[in-house]
Design a protein around this motif. Structure first.
Motif, short mmCIF file in Angstrom:
data_model
loop_
_atom_site.label_atom_id
_atom_site.label_comp_id
_atom_site.label_asym_id
_atom_site.label_seq_id
_atom_site.Cartn_x
_atom_site.Cartn_y
_atom_site.Cartn_z
N ARG A 34 -23.42 -2.96 -41.45
CA ARG A 34 -22.72 -1.90 -42.19
C ARG A 34 -21.39 -1.58 -41.54
O ARG A 34 -20.38 -1.37 -42.22
N SER A 35 -21.37 -1.54 -40.23
CA SER A 35 -20.14 -1.24 -39.51
C SER A 35 -19.09 -2.33 -39.76
O SER A 35 -17.91 -2.03 -39.99
N LYS A 36 -19.51 -3.58 -39.73
CA LYS A 36 -18.59 -4.68 -39.99
C LYS A 36 -18.08 -4.65 -41.42
O LYS A 36 -16.90 -4.89 -41.68
N LEU A 37 -18.96 -4.34 -42.37
CA LEU A 37 -18.55 -4.26 -43.77
C LEU A 37 -17.56 -3.11 -43.99
O LEU A 37 -16.60 -3.25 -44.75
N LYS A 38 -17.80 -1.98 -43.32
CA LYS A 38 -16.87 -0.86 -43.43
C LYS A 38 -15.49 -1.25 -42.88
O LYS A 38 -14.47 -0.93 -43.46
N SER A 39 -15.49 -1.93 -41.75
CA SER A 39 -14.22 -2.37 -41.15
C SER A 39 -13.49 -3.34 -42.07
O SER A 39 -12.28 -3.25 -42.26
N LEU A 40 -14.23 -4.27 -42.64
CA LEU A 40 -13.65 -5.24 -43.55
C LEU A 40 -13.09 -4.54 -44.79
O LEU A 40 -12.00 -4.87 -45.27
N ALA A 41 -13.83 -3.58 -45.32
CA ALA A 41 -13.35 -2.83 -46.49
C ALA A 41 -12.09 -2.04 -46.16
O ALA A 41 -11.16 -1.97 -46.97
N LEU A 42 -12.03 -1.47 -44.97
CA LEU A 42 -10.84 -0.73 -44.56
C LEU A 42 -9.63 -1.66 -44.44
O LEU A 42 -8.54 -1.34 -44.91
#
Length: 149
Positions: A34-42
Motif C-alpha cells: 500500500r505504501s509503494k502504491l501510494k508513492s507511485l500514485a503521488l
C-alpha cells in the motif's frame, strides 16, 4: 540488548517479530505494498500536474492574416501575397501541402524581426523589422520555413 523505543511498554504477545542479531523488523507485506502504491500514485499525480501546467510552446502561434496592415510580415510570390501575424514558426509545406517552399521575390517584415530558411540552404537569413527585401540577382527565393520572433 533492548528493543527499539517504539516497542517499549508492549507485552511480548503484541510485539512484532524482532531479531536483535540482524537489527531487522519484519512488517506486514500488505502495508508495504500500500505504501509503494501510494508513492507511485503521488509520483503519477505530480508528473501529470507538471505536464498540464507546463506552458505550451509558440511553434504554431503564427497566423496567416489578410494583407493590408504594414505591421504584418508579407511575402510576395508566384501564388500572390501571403501575410503573417504573431510570433511563431511557419513551414511552407504545411500551407501548400505539396511544395517544400513558397517562392517569393519580395519580403516585408513589418513590425517584426524574422528569420527564414531557404529550402535549398541550411543557413538561416535574419531580417530586422521595418525592412523590405528583394532578390534582384536571383529573382526568387524558396522560403521553406519562416519564424517571427
Amino acid at each position: 540488548m533492548e528493543p527499539p523505543p517504539h516497542f517499549q511498554g508492549l507485552t511480548a504477545f503484541h510485539k512484532a517479530p524482532y531479531r536483535e542479531e540482524e537489527n531487522k523488523i519484519y512488517t506486514n507485506p500488505r502495508s508495504m505494498m500500500r505504501s509503494k502504491l501510494k508513492s507511485l500514485a503521488l509520483v503519477a499525480a505530480l508528473v501529470s500536474a507538471f505536464t498540464l501546467a507546463a506552458p505550451a510552446g509558440s511553434a504554431y502561434a503564427i497566423n496567416t492574416v489578410s494583407c493590408g496592415d504594414h505591421n504584418f510580415v508579407e511575402l510576395w510570390g508566384h501564388s500572390g501575397n501571403i501575410c503573417f501575424a504573431n510570433a511563431g514558426t511557419w513551414k511552407s509545406y504545411d500551407f501548400t501541402g505539396s511544395s517544400n517552399c513558397w517562392w517569393a521575390n519580395k519580403i516585408s517584415t513589418g513590425n517584426n524581426d524574422i528569420t527564414f530558411w531557404d529550402d535549398h540552404s541550411a543557413n538561416p537569413t535574419y531580417i530586422p523589422r521595418r525592412t523590405v527585401m528583394t532578390f534582384p540577382t536571383v529573382g526568387w527565393v524558396c522560403v521553406g520555413t519562416l519564424r517571427i520572433h
